[in-house]
Design a protein around this motif. Structure first.
Motif, PDB file in Angstrom:
ATOM      1  N   TRP A 123      29.631  73.236  51.180  1.00  0.00           N
ATOM      2  CA  TRP A 123      29.953  74.549  51.763  1.00  0.00           C
ATOM      3  C   TRP A 123      30.926  75.289  50.848  1.00  0.00           C
ATOM      4  N   PRO A 124      30.439  75.967  49.838  1.00  0.00           N
ATOM      5  CA  PRO A 124      31.328  76.694  48.911  1.00  0.00           C
ATOM      6  C   PRO A 124      32.277  77.616  49.671  1.00  0.00           C
ATOM      7  N   GLY A 125      33.527  77.567  49.291  1.00  0.00           N
ATOM      8  CA  GLY A 125      34.538  78.398  49.936  1.00  0.00           C
ATOM      9  C   GLY A 125      35.196  77.745  51.132  1.00  0.00           C
ATOM     10  N   VAL A 126      34.654  76.610  51.589  1.00  0.00           N
ATOM     11  CA  VAL A 126      35.215  75.885  52.734  1.00  0.00           C
ATOM     12  C   VAL A 126      35.983  74.664  52.222  1.00  0.00           C
ATOM     13  N   LYS A 127      37.130  74.378  52.842  1.00  0.00           N
ATOM     14  CA  LYS A 127      37.929  73.220  52.467  1.00  0.00           C
ATOM     15  C   LYS A 127      38.012  72.219  53.612  1.00  0.00           C
ATOM     16  N   LEU A 128      38.384  71.022  53.265  1.00  0.00           N
ATOM     17  CA  LEU A 128      38.650  69.984  54.252  1.00  0.00           C
ATOM     18  C   LEU A 128      40.015  70.246  54.889  1.00  0.00           C
ATOM     19  N   ARG A 129      40.102  70.019  56.193  1.00  0.00           N
ATOM     20  CA  ARG A 129      41.358  70.273  56.913  1.00  0.00           C
ATOM     21  C   ARG A 129      41.743  69.004  57.682  1.00  0.00           C
ATOM     22  N   VAL A 130      42.999  68.581  57.529  1.00  0.00           N
ATOM     23  CA  VAL A 130      43.522  67.404  58.220  1.00  0.00           C
ATOM     24  C   VAL A 130      44.431  67.867  59.355  1.00  0.00           C
ATOM     25  N   THR A 131      44.054  67.507  60.577  1.00  0.00           N
ATOM     26  CA  THR A 131      44.869  67.904  61.732  1.00  0.00           C
ATOM     27  C   THR A 131      45.860  66.815  62.136  1.00  0.00           C
ATOM     28  N   GLU A 132      45.530  65.559  61.839  1.00  0.00           N
ATOM     29  CA  GLU A 132      46.428  64.441  62.139  1.00  0.00           C
ATOM     30  C   GLU A 132      46.302  63.392  61.044  1.00  0.00           C
ATOM     31  N   GLY A 133      47.444  62.924  60.552  1.00  0.00           N
ATOM     32  CA  GLY A 133      47.455  61.834  59.593  1.00  0.00           C
ATOM     33  C   GLY A 133      48.342  60.723  60.115  1.00  0.00           C
ATOM     34  N   TRP A 134      49.345  60.343  59.317  1.00  0.00           N
ATOM     35  CA  TRP A 134      50.301  59.331  59.776  1.00  0.00           C
ATOM     36  C   TRP A 134      51.097  59.892  60.952  1.00  0.00           C
ATOM     37  N   ASP A 135      51.257  59.092  61.980  1.00  0.00           N
ATOM     38  CA  ASP A 135      51.983  59.519  63.177  1.00  0.00           C
ATOM     39  C   ASP A 135      53.246  58.685  63.343  1.00  0.00           C
ATOM     40  N   GLU A 136      54.389  59.339  63.390  1.00  0.00           N
ATOM     41  CA  GLU A 136      55.649  58.632  63.620  1.00  0.00           C
ATOM     42  C   GLU A 136      56.253  58.989  64.973  1.00  0.00           C
ATOM     43  N   ASP A 137      55.556  59.812  65.761  1.00  0.00           N
ATOM     44  CA  ASP A 137      56.116  60.318  67.013  1.00  0.00           C
ATOM     45  C   ASP A 137      55.462  59.733  68.261  1.00  0.00           C
ATOM     46  N   GLY A 138      54.523  58.798  68.092  1.00  0.00           N
ATOM     47  CA  GLY A 138      53.922  58.155  69.247  1.00  0.00           C
ATOM     48  C   GLY A 138      52.940  59.009  70.015  1.00  0.00           C
ATOM     49  N   HIS A 139      52.251  59.915  69.321  1.00  0.00           N
ATOM     50  CA  HIS A 139      51.320  60.820  69.990  1.00  0.00           C
ATOM     51  C   HIS A 139      49.948  60.211  70.222  1.00  0.00           C
ATOM     52  N   HIS A 140      49.701  59.047  69.656  1.00  0.00           N
ATOM     53  CA  HIS A 140      48.381  58.440  69.787  1.00  0.00           C
ATOM     54  C   HIS A 140      48.435  57.200  70.669  1.00  0.00           C
ATOM     55  N   SER A 141      47.273  56.641  70.940  1.00  0.00           N
ATOM     56  CA  SER A 141      47.191  55.482  71.817  1.00  0.00           C
ATOM     57  C   SER A 141      47.861  54.265  71.182  1.00  0.00           C
ATOM     58  N   GLU A 142      48.123  53.263  72.006  1.00  0.00           N
ATOM     59  CA  GLU A 142      48.762  52.054  71.515  1.00  0.00           C
ATOM     60  C   GLU A 142      47.916  51.402  70.432  1.00  0.00           C
ATOM     61  N   GLU A 143      48.564  50.952  69.371  1.00  0.00           N
ATOM     62  CA  GLU A 143      47.917  50.298  68.229  1.00  0.00           C
ATOM     63  C   GLU A 143      46.941  51.214  67.495  1.00  0.00           C
ATOM     64  N   ASP A 153      42.447  62.633  61.350  1.00  0.00           N
ATOM     65  CA  ASP A 153      41.542  63.476  62.129  1.00  0.00           C
ATOM     66  C   ASP A 153      41.273  64.715  61.302  1.00  0.00           C
ATOM     67  N   ILE A 154      40.013  65.092  61.158  1.00  0.00           N
ATOM     68  CA  ILE A 154      39.649  66.143  60.208  1.00  0.00           C
ATOM     69  C   ILE A 154      38.728  67.192  60.837  1.00  0.00           C
ATOM     70  N   THR A 155      38.772  68.384  60.248  1.00  0.00           N
ATOM     71  CA  THR A 155      37.833  69.461  60.554  1.00  0.00           C
ATOM     72  C   THR A 155      37.540  70.167  59.230  1.00  0.00           C
ATOM     73  N   THR A 156      36.804  71.240  59.278  1.00  0.00           N
ATOM     74  CA  THR A 156      36.647  72.102  58.110  1.00  0.00           C
ATOM     75  C   THR A 156      37.629  73.262  58.251  1.00  0.00           C
ATOM     76  N   SER A 157      37.954  73.893  57.142  1.00  0.00           N
ATOM     77  CA  SER A 157      38.949  74.972  57.174  1.00  0.00           C
ATOM     78  C   SER A 157      38.498  76.160  58.009  1.00  0.00           C
ATOM     79  N   ASP A 158      37.190  76.374  58.117  1.00  0.00           N
ATOM     80  CA  ASP A 158      36.689  77.497  58.921  1.00  0.00           C
ATOM     81  C   ASP A 158      36.557  77.136  60.401  1.00  0.00           C
ATOM     82  N   ARG A 159      36.808  75.849  60.717  1.00  0.00           N
ATOM     83  CA  ARG A 159      36.770  75.338  62.097  1.00  0.00           C
ATOM     84  C   ARG A 159      35.437  75.656  62.782  1.00  0.00           C
ATOM     85  N   GLU A 160      34.399  75.664  61.980  1.00  0.00           N
ATOM     86  CA  GLU A 160      33.055  75.905  62.496  1.00  0.00           C
ATOM     87  C   GLU A 160      32.500  74.585  63.020  1.00  0.00           C
TER      88      GLU A 160
END
Length: 424
Positions: A123-143, A153-160
């Motif tokens: 997809w020319p002109g579209v980039k990879l987007r990371v919404t969640e990477g390493w979590d230090e705040d406990g926002h995800h499930s146990e383990e 967790d990823i999306t595309t930059s255009d969020r299509e």
């Protein structure tokens, strides 16, 4: 031709076929190639369906990204396992404003960077987007593997959102160990732990690790060649000089994390990848001493390992004083005829991933049998074949054993970090 000569010729032919099949590099034994004049057709990519995951097993199992190994915090020693990703072709949401989403293991970073290229190509002109990477705040499930920097967790930059099924497929092709079309809003991807046999790096020593040669000299592991005789131990704990048969893994330029195990008196230090086996002394309830093989990642201060004295050809129990992680250059997995080797003065197994040295040694019996057959051939006939055992990368034989192990053995018998080879 005389009948005896014909039988001799037939035996030699069968022997040659057997040895060639056993020792040829993987590329020579993987079926037909492309063929002269044939053009390789591009692979057709199929988007993942909503809620589909690849591979079709649970995320934290051996066939996917492996077991949870514990939360990494900024104050923990394991924090150095994380590396920042400043790839300008990737957009990081960073809603916490701490750059935490940029932190990840090297394996996760490599796969993410590869995926970013695929996204831009498709997809020319579209980039990879990371919404969640390493979590230090406990926002995800146990383990959650987000706590180890092994998940994004990823999306595309255009969020299509119509692109997300194909984005998931691209993530599979980029080499993520588990990809899940988890939500209409994102794709979840994760990788094996950094030392992993599937990071495929089961059990190795660094290139500067030293062995005792027959005759008393020492030599770096990276300088060994098949046929060298190195200090090892037999099944009864007696010191012997054992033939080096082959390297089941040999990588000269790779940098890996090694467990550094330091002993008290005498002071010795051995470096092994997480899934490699080392011998410890244990005291069963009947009060007798026993030798047990354990993964390097399970060694703790206070455990007792074995240090060799090449002068008296004896082993001595010593106490582990310190265990820590450190990066080093090279990954070498030598295999001796006895299945053991003395590295930097400490006795270790030649094997990894399966926490039972005797099982692993038995699995390599066909290779030892092949080398025994070599002794009946003129040196000019078998020495060229040994070159196949000294090449860069993983030998195909342990890869086959690892795959068989995943089918036959339960997960508790196998190390979560990798294959029977490099590893670890």
């Amino acid at each position: 031709m005389h009948r005896d000569e014909m039988l001799l010729l037939l035996r030699a032919l069968l022997l040659g076929v057997f040895i060639s099949a056993l020792l040829l590099p993987p590329a020579s034994a993987c079926g037909p190639g492309r063929g002269i004049g044939k053009r390789k057709h591009p692979k057709k990519l199929t988007p993942l369906a909503y809620k589909q995951f690849i591979p079709n097993v649970a995320e934290k199992t051996l066939g996917a990204s492996g077991r949870y190994e514990g939360k990494i915090t900024r104050n923990s020693e394991r924090f150095k396992e994380l590396t920042p990703n400043y790839n300008s072709d990737i957009i990081f949401k960073d809603e916490e404003n701490t750059a935490a989403d940029r932190l990840m293991t090297q394996r996760c970073k490599d796969k993410l960077n590869a995926l970013a290229i695929s996204v831009m190509n498709l997809w020319p002109g579209v980039k990879l987007r990371v919404t969640e990477g390493w979590d230090e705040d406990g926002h995800h499930s146990e383990e959650s593997l987000h706590y180890e920097g092994r998940a994004v967790d990823i999306t595309t930059s255009d969020r299509e959102r119509s692109k997300y099924g194909m984005l998931a497929r691209l993530a599979v092709e980029a080499g993520f160990d588990w990809v899940y079309y988890e939500s209409k809003a994102h794709i979840h991807c994760s990788v094996k732990a950094e030392n992993s046999v599937a990071a495929k790096s089961g059990g190795c020593f660094p290139g500067n690790a030293t062995v005792w040669m027959e005759g008393g000299a020492t030599r770096a592991v990276r300088d060994l060649v098949p046929g060298d005789r190195v200090l090892a131990s037999d099944e009864n704990g007696r010191m012997v000089y054992s033939d080096l048969l082959m390297f089941i893994d040999r990588q000269e330029t790779i940098r890996k994390l090694f467990y550094v195990i330091e002993t008290s008196q005498p002071r010795e230090s051995i470096r092994l990848t997480a899934a490699h086996l080392i011998f410890v002394s244990e005291s069963p309830s009947n009060g007798t001493r026993a030798i047990k093989s354990v993964f390097a990642s399970r060694i703790s201060p206070g455990d007792r390992v074995f240090v060799a004295d090449p002068t008296s050809m004896s082993l001595k129990e010593v106490t582990v004083e310190r265990v820590y992680l450190e990066e080093d250059l090279g990954a070498y997995a030598p295999v001796t005829s006895h299945g053991t080797v003395v590295i930097n003065g400490v006795l270790a197994s030649c094997y990894a991933v399966i926490e039972e040295h005797s099982w692993a040694h038995l699995a390599f019996a066909p290779l030892r049998f092949a080398f025994k057959l070599f002794s009946f051939l003129p040196p000019q006939d078998y020495k060229p074949s040994l070159n196949h055992l000294h090449v860069e990368g993983i030998h195909w034989y342990p890869q086959v054993l690892y795959q068989l192990g995943t089918w036959i053995l339960d997960n508790d018998s196998l190390h979560p970090l990798g294959m029977l080879t490099r590893s670890s």
